[in-house]
Design a protein around this motif. Structure first.
Motif, mmCIF file in Angstrom:
data_model
loop_
_atom_site.group_PDB
_atom_site.id
_atom_site.type_symbol
_atom_site.label_atom_id
_atom_site.label_comp_id
_atom_site.label_asym_id
_atom_site.label_seq_id
_atom_site.Cartn_x
_atom_site.Cartn_y
_atom_site.Cartn_z
ATOM 1 N N HIS A 104 0.804 -1.221 0.000
ATOM 2 C CA HIS A 104 0.000 0.000 0.000
ATOM 3 C C HIS A 104 0.839 1.274 0.000
ATOM 4 O O HIS A 104 0.566 2.195 -0.778
ATOM 5 C CB HIS A 104 -0.957 -0.033 1.182
ATOM 6 C CG HIS A 104 -1.905 -1.183 1.111
ATOM 7 N ND1 HIS A 104 -2.821 -1.323 0.099
ATOM 8 C CD2 HIS A 104 -2.053 -2.277 1.919
ATOM 9 C CE1 HIS A 104 -3.509 -2.435 0.283
ATOM 10 N NE2 HIS A 104 -3.063 -3.035 1.370
ATOM 11 N N VAL A 105 1.842 1.352 0.860
ATOM 12 C CA VAL A 105 2.689 2.545 0.840
ATOM 13 C C VAL A 105 3.421 2.652 -0.497
ATOM 14 O O VAL A 105 3.495 3.736 -1.103
ATOM 15 C CB VAL A 105 3.692 2.516 2.013
ATOM 16 C CG1 VAL A 105 4.697 3.656 1.876
ATOM 17 C CG2 VAL A 105 2.959 2.621 3.347
ATOM 18 N N THR B 183 -5.621 0.092 6.075
ATOM 19 C CA THR B 183 -4.969 0.498 7.317
ATOM 20 C C THR B 183 -4.664 -0.688 8.228
ATOM 21 O O THR B 183 -3.620 -0.718 8.888
ATOM 22 C CB THR B 183 -5.857 1.502 8.063
ATOM 23 O OG1 THR B 183 -6.142 2.606 7.195
ATOM 24 C CG2 THR B 183 -5.164 2.014 9.311
ATOM 25 N N ILE B 184 -5.535 -1.693 8.267
ATOM 26 C CA ILE B 184 -5.307 -2.825 9.170
ATOM 27 C C ILE B 184 -4.274 -3.802 8.622
ATOM 28 O O ILE B 184 -3.731 -4.624 9.369
ATOM 29 C CB ILE B 184 -6.642 -3.570 9.430
ATOM 30 C CG1 ILE B 184 -6.509 -4.537 10.613
ATOM 31 C CG2 ILE B 184 -7.084 -4.326 8.181
ATOM 32 C CD1 ILE B 184 -6.162 -3.892 11.916
ATOM 33 N N ALA C 191 -8.901 5.415 10.453
ATOM 34 C CA ALA C 191 -8.690 5.258 9.014
ATOM 35 C C ALA C 191 -9.704 6.054 8.207
ATOM 36 O O ALA C 191 -9.367 6.696 7.198
ATOM 37 C CB ALA C 191 -8.760 3.780 8.635
ATOM 38 N N GLY C 192 -10.990 6.030 8.613
ATOM 39 C CA GLY C 192 -12.015 6.726 7.840
ATOM 40 C C GLY C 192 -11.740 8.204 7.670
ATOM 41 O O GLY C 192 -11.590 8.695 6.534
ATOM 42 N N PRO C 193 -11.667 8.983 8.747
ATOM 43 C CA PRO C 193 -11.441 10.438 8.575
ATOM 44 C C PRO C 193 -10.078 10.779 7.997
ATOM 45 O O PRO C 193 -9.953 11.733 7.214
ATOM 46 C CB PRO C 193 -11.601 10.988 9.994
ATOM 47 C CG PRO C 193 -11.429 9.823 10.907
ATOM 48 C CD PRO C 193 -11.910 8.627 10.160
ATOM 49 N N GLY D 153 -1.754 5.314 0.163
ATOM 50 C CA GLY D 153 -0.542 5.873 0.752
ATOM 51 C C GLY D 153 -0.711 6.240 2.218
ATOM 52 O O GLY D 153 -0.063 5.670 3.104
ATOM 53 N N PRO D 154 -1.594 7.182 2.537
ATOM 54 C CA PRO D 154 -1.800 7.530 3.954
ATOM 55 C C PRO D 154 -2.351 6.368 4.776
ATOM 56 O O PRO D 154 -2.010 6.223 5.954
ATOM 57 C CB PRO D 154 -2.810 8.683 3.879
ATOM 58 C CG PRO D 154 -2.638 9.252 2.517
ATOM 59 C CD PRO D 154 -2.312 8.096 1.633
ATOM 60 N N GLY D 155 -3.215 5.541 4.177
ATOM 61 C CA GLY D 155 -3.761 4.413 4.924
ATOM 62 C C GLY D 155 -2.703 3.410 5.317
ATOM 63 O O GLY D 155 -2.653 2.945 6.467
#
Length: 609
Positions: free
Chosen positions: A318-319, A422-423, A442-444, A469-471
């Motif tokens: 993901h990153v 995120t998880i 993760a949502g906001p 990326g951010p997640g």
């Protein structure tokens, strides 16, 4: 041998008796010679001469001495003969022993011959069974492997299931998700990108990727020993997962390699040439994904050795994909009309179906990534995945509801993807509380990060960077806080800051920075190189007409056509009348654009063919 000694014995005895007889004859002759002078003197002198008497006495004494010497000689001869006889007996004993040995040798030869016959018979049978030394050695190794690292049927079946649902993440899951988000004239090209990337990465994985990712090598990348999957075992596991056959391990990790570059395609949707895209993806897989996978997941990788935790690909997938998507959106450039036109998703229902398949596949994505010998963590990873995705969907929905005054279907499915992303790095390292907190943030976080493209002006078409990326980075850092050692069967990883180990936060940040920096720099170099060699951007007119017809010569809307097909305006095309160009006023999307323009008090620009 025995006959030779017998003949020798007989000859020796005969010679001894002949010598004995000759010596007796010589002795008798000497005695007679000694006595004859005495008789002559007696006859001549008549016994009356005193002068001669002394001489006779001397002669008699000499004769007596001579006889004594003869007697001693005979005794010596007898002793010699006895020694010869003793030696002969010894020779006979030796001959008898030699005869015994000779018979023993004959018996041994017969035994050896029988053994050789048995050996030949066994060799013949072995040859009939086609078991040579190499095959026997392999069989021994397989049996040893079965006893030392037995393949577990239950885990193997579980990994089969995880692999199958993971394939559905890319085709059709991601293809439907991205295909529903783009405009109608680019649906097929978007689906084609996901499908072709799946096929291309599979071939590269077979040839090079698996060896560079999971083969023995250095701390950064694997070696060449597993090119074309050479050396892989059918009945033996990989050191990272010894309880399943290595071929299952190969296929399972292939699914990670397939979906990662497919995620990047969402960043440059609607505007990148198909051929250069395939070249870029091929190079990206070998130069970005494989080194990161080897460094993060193998025991000899430098990130793994330093203690960076990445359960199922927060950094590797993901990153890396998110940062590469950001660079791609900047290098390829904005879509024509971006910032002035509204790019509506042409079919949200397709995207909902795609995200649903992604969600199902993500359970296998995270559940199958349990560490070697820690199968019990698979259930926790799957539960955490479900919790995080659900909570994140709700928090994204409520955030959007609060800001835009109404929740959207696109928003809730985007929140689900954000929670799944995120998880991922901490799915097997945290408990249920950690998973809930992952989804809660993760949502906001991903909602606001997806809005950054409007502030900074880059065109991340399908939020490949905004979510992944951010997640992925958020999940990696939160793992540094919520990681919890497994007290039941040994820790799959160290404790985090909330359990007495704040140093893990620094390690997790380090891993995120390494993955983001490496993927960004290499992506920039590859895109510049491919652009110089082939050109990566389609022409503006082709972009407005749509990549479906321009790149692939087909469309899901039969009335959509390119200017070059105007001469066939009257022909039937899939049961519909075709037209020379596409007018946005002929579609629902066009009506939505006009309505939006009227509401804003401005005149919208059309995508003229």
């Amino acid at each position: 041998m025995r006959r030779v000694f017998c003949r020798f014995q007989k000859k020796l005895v005969l010679v001894s008796w002949v010598v004995f007889v000759l010596l007796q004859c010589l002795h008798i002759s000497a005695v007679n010679v000694d006595l004859k002078p005495d008789a002559g003197l007696a006859d001549t002198e008549g016994g009356g001469c005193t002068k001669k008497g002394g001489e006779r006495v001397l002669l008699a004494a000499a004769a007596e001495e001579e006889r004594e010497q003869t007697r001693r000689a005979l005794e010596a001869q007898d002793a010699y003969i006895k020694r010869l006889e003793a030696r002969l007996r010894e020779v006979e004993d030796v001959a008898e022993r030699l005869s015994t040995l000779e018979s023993g040798l004959d018996t041994q030869k017969a035994t050896t011959t029988a053994i050789q016959a048995d050996v030949d018979s066994v060799s013949q049978k072995v040859g009939q069974l086609s078991l040579d030394e190499t095959e026997l050695k392999q069989n021994v190794e397989i049996m040893h492997s079965k006893f030392t690292h037995p393949i577990k049927e239950g885990e193997t079946a579980f990994m089969f299931m995880c692999t199958i649902v993971m394939l559905m993440m890319t085709i059709p899951g991601l293809a439907l998700f991205y295909g529903g988000l783009v405009r109608m004239q680019n649906v097929l090209s978007t689906v084609m990108q996901s499908f072709s990337i799946c096929c291309l990465i599979t071939v590269l994985w077979l040839c090079f990727g698996y060896s560079l990712s999971f083969g023995p090598g250095n701390t950064v990348i694997g070696g060449t020993s597993r090119f074309w999957l050479q050396g892989t075992q059918l009945m033996q596991g990989h050191p990272l997962k010894e309880s399943i056959p290595e071929m299952v391990f190969v296929t399972y990790n292939l699914m990670f390699a397939v979906i990662t570059p497919a995620l990047i395609s969402g960043a440059f949707a609607d505007r990148m040439k198909f051929g250069p895209m395939l070249v870029f993806v091929s190079l990206w897989h070998l130069l970005v994904y494989c080194p990161l996978a080897h460094s993060s997941w193998t025991t000899e990788g430098f990130l793994h050795k330093q203690g960076v935790l990445d359960f199922a690909g927060g950094n590797v997938v993901h990153v890396a994909a998110g940062c590469s998507g950001l660079v791609s959106s900047i290098v390829v450039g904005k879509r024509a009309g971006y910032g002035h036109e509204i790019f509506h998703a042409h079919n949200i229902l397709l995207s909902v179906l795609g995200v649903s398949l992604l969600w199902v596949g993500w359970l296998g994505f995270n559940g199958g990534s349990y560490p070697n010998g820690k199968f019990h963590t698979a259930g926790m990873a799957m539960l955490n995945t479900q919790i995080s995705a659900s909570v994140s969907s709700l928090t994204w929905m409520f955030t959007e509801w609060a800001i835009r005054k109404r929740p959207s279907v696109l928003g809730i499915i985007s929140g689900a993807v954000a929670g799944l992303v995120t998880i991922t790095p901490g799915a097997g390292y945290v408990d249920m509380t950690g998973a809930f907190c992952f989804g809660l943030l993760a949502g906001p976080v991903c909602y606001f990060s997806a809005q950054l493209k409007h502030k900074f002006g880059y065109d991340d078409a399908l939020d490949a960077f905004g979510i992944h990326g951010p997640g992925g980075a958020l999940g990696g850092v939160l793992t540094g806080f919520f990681a919890k050692a497994d007290d039941l069967a040994g820790p799959p990883g160290p404790n985090g800051a909330f359990f007495g180990n704040p140093s893990l936060i620094g390690l997790q940040l380090y891993g995120v920075v390494v993955a983001g920096a490496w993927s960004s720099v290499v992506t920039l170099i590859l895109l510049k190189l491919v652009d110089r060699m082939m050109g990566i951007r389609v022409a503006e007119d082709d972009e407005r007409n749509g990549l479906d017809m321009v790149c692939h010569g087909e469309t899901i809307a039969p009335y959509l056509n390119t200017p070059g097909d105007s001469e066939h305006a009257g022909d039937d095309h899939g049961g519909q009348r075709t037209r020379s160009s596409w007018d946005p006023q002929d579609s629902i999307q066009g009506m939505e654009e006009r309505r939006y323009s009227e509401e804003q008090g401005s005149r919208g620009r059309s995508c003229e063919g």
